[in-house]
Design a protein around this motif. Sequence first.
Motif, PDB file in Angstrom:
ATOM      1  N   UNK A  25       0.809  -1.202   0.000  1.00  0.00           N
ATOM      2  CA  UNK A  25       0.000   0.000   0.000  1.00  0.00           C
ATOM      3  C   UNK A  25       0.847   1.258   0.000  1.00  0.00           C
ATOM      4  N   UNK A  26       1.845   1.277   0.854  1.00  0.00           N
ATOM      5  CA  UNK A  26       2.531   2.563   1.042  1.00  0.00           C
ATOM      6  C   UNK A  26       3.859   2.668   0.324  1.00  0.00           C
ATOM      7  N   UNK A  27       4.578   1.567   0.227  1.00  0.00           N
ATOM      8  CA  UNK A  27       5.943   1.703  -0.272  1.00  0.00           C
ATOM      9  C   UNK A  27       6.014   1.663  -1.782  1.00  0.00           C
ATOM     10  N   UNK A  30       4.293   4.812  -3.454  1.00  0.00           N
ATOM     11  CA  UNK A  30       4.688   6.127  -2.974  1.00  0.00           C
ATOM     12  C   UNK A  30       5.916   6.039  -2.096  1.00  0.00           C
ATOM     13  N   UNK A  32       7.485   8.259   1.257  1.00  0.00           N
ATOM     14  CA  UNK A  32       6.854   9.027   2.335  1.00  0.00           C
ATOM     15  C   UNK A  32       6.617  10.477   1.958  1.00  0.00           C
ATOM     16  N   UNK A  35       3.741  11.200  -0.532  1.00  0.00           N
ATOM     17  CA  UNK A  35       2.601  10.324  -0.341  1.00  0.00           C
ATOM     18  C   UNK A  35       1.354  10.837  -1.051  1.00  0.00           C
ATOM     19  N   UNK A  36       1.182  12.133  -1.044  1.00  0.00           N
ATOM     20  CA  UNK A  36      -0.001  12.675  -1.711  1.00  0.00           C
ATOM     21  C   UNK A  36       0.327  13.328  -3.037  1.00  0.00           C
TER      22      UNK A  36
END
Lengths: 605, 1029
Positions: A25-27, A30, A32, A35-36
């Motif tokens: 999901x996060x890495x 995106x 850090x 992220x947006x």
Amino acid sequence: MFLSKHNYMKTLRNLILPVGIFTVVFLIPHSCEEMFGDYLEKPPGVDVTEDTIFSTRIIAETFLTSIYATGVETGYPTWDDWNGRRDTPFSSWTDEGENVASWYYSHQFNAGGLNPTSGSHENRGRWRGRFVSLRKIGIFLDRVHDVPDVTAEWKDQAAGQAIFIRALCYFDMFKIYGGVPIIDKRLGATIENPDAIRIPRSSVEETVNFIVAQCDTAALLLPDTWPSEDVGRATKGAALLLKAKTLLYAASPLSNTGDPVVPLPDQNELICYGNYDVNRWQLAADAAQAVIDWAPSGGKKLIDDREVHPEWGVVQNYYDAWHEADNEESIFAAKNIGQVGAGHTLWKGMNNFYQAQGGAMTNQNWVEKYEKRDGTPQTWSQTGGNNLAELLAELDPRFVQSVAYVGSYWNQDFPNLALYEGGVADNQPPLLGNKTGYWQRKMVPPEMRTGVGGWPIWNILRLAEAYLIKAEALNEAQGPVPEAYAAVNKIRARAGMPDFPPGLTQEEFRQKIRNERDIELYAENNRLWDVMRWVIADKTDPVTGKAILNGEIWGLRITKQPDPSTEYSYEPYVFEVRSWYPQMYHWPFQQNEVNKGYLIQNPGY
Amino acid sequence: MRKCALILICIFLCGSQSLFGQTTITGTVSSAADGSPLPGATVAVPGTPVGTISTEDGTYSVLVPAGADELVFQYVGMISQTVAIEGRTIIDIALEVDAMGLEELVVVGYGTQKKATITGSVSEINADVITQAPQANISNALVGRMTGLLTVQREGEPGESSTTLRIRGQGTFSGSAEPLIMIDGIEARNYDNLDPNEIENITVLKDASATAVYGVRGANGVIIITTKRGELGRPKLSISSNVGVNTMTALKENTPSYPYALAYNEALRYNSYTTGTYIPKFTEEDIELFRTGEDPIFHPDVDWMDLFFKKNALQTNHNVNISGGTKLMKYFVSAGYFFQEAGFNDDLTSLAPGFNAQHTYKRYNLRSNFDFNITKRLTASLQIAEQIDRKKGLDTGYLLDKVFNMPPWPSPGIVDGKIVNVYDIYGGDILERFLGSGYRLFLNNYLTTSLRFDYDLDFITEGLKIHTTVSYWNRASDTKNYSKNVQTYKPLRLEDGTILYASQNDDQPFGYWERSGKLRKNYLEAGFDYNRSFGNHNVGGLLLYNQSKLYDPNLAFVIPNGHQGLVGRVTYNYGLRYLAEFNIGYNGTENFAVGQRFGLFPAYSIGWIVTEEPFFPRNNFITYLKIRATYGEVGNDRIGAERFLYRPTSYIFDEIVANDKEAQFYYFGIPGSTWQQYQGSFEGTNGNPNLTWERAQKTNLGVDLTLFSSKLNISGDYFYEYRDNILAFPQTIPNILAAELAPQNWGEMENEGFELEFTFRDRNNDLSYWVNGVYTFAQNTVLFQDEVQRPFTYQNRTGQSAGQFFGLIAQGFYNSWEEVNDAYRPVAQTQGNRIMPGDLKFKDVNGDGIIDQDDQVPLGYSSFPEVIFGLSFGANYKGFGLSVLFQGADRVSRYAGARMYRPFAWESAITQYINDHSWTPERYANGDPIEFPHLSADGIQVYSYQSSSWWIQNSRYVRLKNVELSYKFTSESLLKANISSARIFLNGHNLLTWDNLWPGDDPEQFTSGSNYGYYPITRTVNLGIHVSF
């Protein structure tokens, strides 16, 4: 809590999934920091800016094309953003004609329904549409000098075209409203300083001077002729004729006066000059002469060399002058619309044969304006008669080239119009709601049939009008001088009509030249503005004694006489009573626009 | 980010625990009410991941770790019990029914909450009421059932009959006021085509506290649809089958030819006062022939509505579903089929063989919802759903306009199987139109799939969970067009009187074209969930990330629509007595400029359950009382304008766009040789770099009260919303600027109202019964919209409701020439002041002696109701069940300005009612009821038809919206046949309506536009059976 050895593996297993999910999901998508940042699309670039438009000749010309598209108004019934809605030809808004379909706007107008809140006339006024064109012209003139790959001549000619169309837009507004706000540049498009764009109306004099100055500038910049592929662009002659027409309107009683029909207290200069000056007529006559003088260099002349029409038996000079595209007489025409078929909405309200949703009729009031071929008035019985075919056959040759009537030829589908009660012929529908006994022929291409298109090219300016302007203006400026006779007789001669009788008084000449103008320019979007500038809309026509825009409008009930007679009986009757109110000599601005606080409303609304 | 992950790993590693020494406890879970076993009840050891679920006979067996001293028993609809083990190995338990709904879970944004602790404003309905309404669309089934939902259904055309829903009315005058729709946690673009049998419940989130988690999309409220899931137990097969008929609720009746001709001539006679001439359209001879009917071909008399419509149109709906579950997997698989036809007469289509022009709507629904228990901590849910819509029809609005308005005389219609056309009138022959323009087949295939993993992180800390969801949505659409020129005939009367039918055209082969399109959406969500109690302190939390992208796979140049955001929620309560909640949405859309894309939407709420206070006396009168208050901000990014308006001014130099936008062509050259079309370019909309979303600030105050031993539940809410940044176009800029200005975020509006709901339930031996009432009132006011100042302040639209009607005040009729000729009568600006007896008398509001636009005042309301109410009741006795819903609307107006109210204006028909009730001198003299001005033909006399209080009608109504009568078979023989239940039912929708309108009008239906007729709203009577195995 410390990790104990024997459930280490178990804990590890437990961890695989959450860590995995988290990583996915996060890495992966995106980091850090972003992220947006990069999921939402970057704003699409503005591909085409104003700079792009003026970066090459080819693209700059598309912008000029769009100035033509919005700024040049066709007289055909259209319905679109920029031409506004005119569902009937303009003839239906005058004593020239009437439209079959009852729901068209012309009927509201004819009933006197001209007010600041009804939208119907606004679509003719095209307040916003014309300023859209003017804005484009402002932008174009701002930037045309930035186009790199063109000659100075191209720039001049391009600017000349834009300036001509600006003059055309202002002329149209002048004849509808009187003085209007003059905007000769692009206005800043901002909502922060609305006051900067609340530009008030200019006076009639300023408006006329502005149009004339625009025409003068355009005439200097524009060529006399264009190469074949550019035919349709404005020429020097177009600017000259528009100037003459503007000066004619300016010199006419509606404007050339200190005593308007309905005064606008303390603001009369917005609707008239404020005094009468006979010299204004002379200016118009001189301007018209300039067009006539220019004509040979533009390859223009009155059409006077055509054959006899095989079906109508008259020389078709006049027919070709409106029917033939880009003819020798045409000086400027609207070419907004390509070739279109008989079923096209454009012809609704106009062509009665293939669309059957309202055809344009010619009124008996109008038919009676036609002289006989010997130049004397036709005798119409107001109680009717048995010799309609004979009466019609005697009329001015321009009549059959303008109006379709009982027994006349339309095209091969309708070679013999059964325009009589109970008439059915050649799969032709019955009267189709015809009330007057005539159909308007002029401006409807007769070659158009099912599957065969027509070219809706609308003549806005043609050379014949220069002669008519000259004759009318000279008579007003100097009386019926020989030059005035010469000008009008030239028009009559090529139509196959005898000269004006000599020895007319100024008033007699005035009535005859007005009638001549009416007949020659029938259904070309002049009549309404002419009766307004002459201030006779509410009077009766001096030739026929019948109503113009106020009063009884007549048609004929026609019956066929039994075979073998080829005659028809007619019975005149009033099918409509129209209303005209004094304030209608200047049309109202839309109330919502007046409420914005920059326009002074015309009087009486 | 990697750092974040390392920290997480550390947390996980510390979170494990050891297990030693275990005992097995067994027992039975049953209902305290009747002792029946409860299968599927949860038995858990608090503080550990240990637990089990009771089997079908209610028994359970659980391995309890050493040191555990309590067991918790939970069952849906029952009050949970915590029991001390005290060394026992057999524990039987009887659970009490949770009458107050304390344990009941309510679906909220991104999760569920206990009903008792909710502070926001939420209403819900369950599957049984949705399936009670035999309707094509879910939205039609919600009407009158829930508070906060304002509704109106405008038409009944198959496939187009959905109801417009507004949660608490309309909060914006320019952007979209559509609520956000979530199906099983995922934003949906369509919901109306779900099969009602798939739905478990529907929840409506109304206030900011409930919708803040949706942030920039939550301002218009949210409708959450939850589909059914499998439950533990043996496979359960369920079959339902419905057959119904639709009839139109309201249809006008037009006059036959004879009165038509008389009335038309009469109208022309009235016109003559304005036109100056009277020329009758129909001669005495015509009229006589119409009267006698002796000349049916040239003087026909056709009732077009009778010819075109049949009485009853068929509707069927079938569903089969199977559900069940084991410890490893639960499943719900459903297949449904819905069919609805329009009420066009089937006989007509036989006129064009092989060419069925009947309009129909067919829908196929497939759904499979699976839940997997993969490990003790890990569960997964997989959902695959598909809806296939097939709508057949074309140009219904145009066609219906003709059917409603075609006069009876211009064509005999069908003679000996031929379409015969005598006189051309506007619009041509409608039969030719119906059959000749053909039909279009609209095929839409919606596929929604989603996969969700839930993982229990109790080894880190108790009550913590993580989940992730991925979803893929695809719409494939396809349109097929069939057309055909049908043969028509024109009659010719020969000299001997016989009639010959001349063919007007040849029968032609079918014309055909097809086009298709696609749209896809990807969605991803991941988040943490936390719920734990520390003594009396109950805390909950949610932190969630989501993103979605909508794109067209075929059109790469179309920039996808993206959303991205974070969701947060913290809930806290102390002893179920003091409640507090904080919700936050932080999200953004690519619709706005970089730097303005993301917004923070917080909401705060508090609640107090008074009855939980120690000082509150325990009694049977007031058993539960909760007071709630919320405030928050939410946004609306569907601002109803082009996308990317924030970009700088662009120029349009693109054939496709230019073509679409306006006529921007011109031609140069000589026809036939150098003639050529040239493409134009033009200035586009001026950009607005500050563009942003609408912002809604919402306040909600509510009370929930339970009385009389929980028999009566009452709930009330007051709400106030202030919305600004509404995107509105500049209005006061002079048109001479002539630039396309971008809209600005400067509109302001407020919306205020209240809702009330009560439910009373009781049981008396075999008879159980219930009554439910809902009432919603919402009134909006436009506070700012850059309006041009009109001459009189009462004309300003600002300060009124959005869509407020304006018009003249009608004060009866001018009844005599004396009145008309009165010198002091106000002058009519229209029609040159030529008015006559039988015209309406309008009030000169500003006293200037002229009736014009300045005399228009606000009249009535808008066309969307401010009040919707419903009253439903029902009873069950032994096997019989009855359920009735009355629903109504108030504070709503309609404008009867369509051509049906202006007979003859476009050569159209006249209704019998208008013909019988229009003004005539005779009717006036006789004192007969007069409801319409004098007749007028051809739209000549428009004066009386100006927008006025005569035509702006109060369209409040009450409907018998829904009735269901059912019987449930419970015989032993059924059980032997393995049928666990069988139920037959007869239900009806829109059965009766009470309103103040003229005959043939439906209060909800749009009054048609000038060239558009709306398919009437339908009444449905349906018979169905439902069997479970």
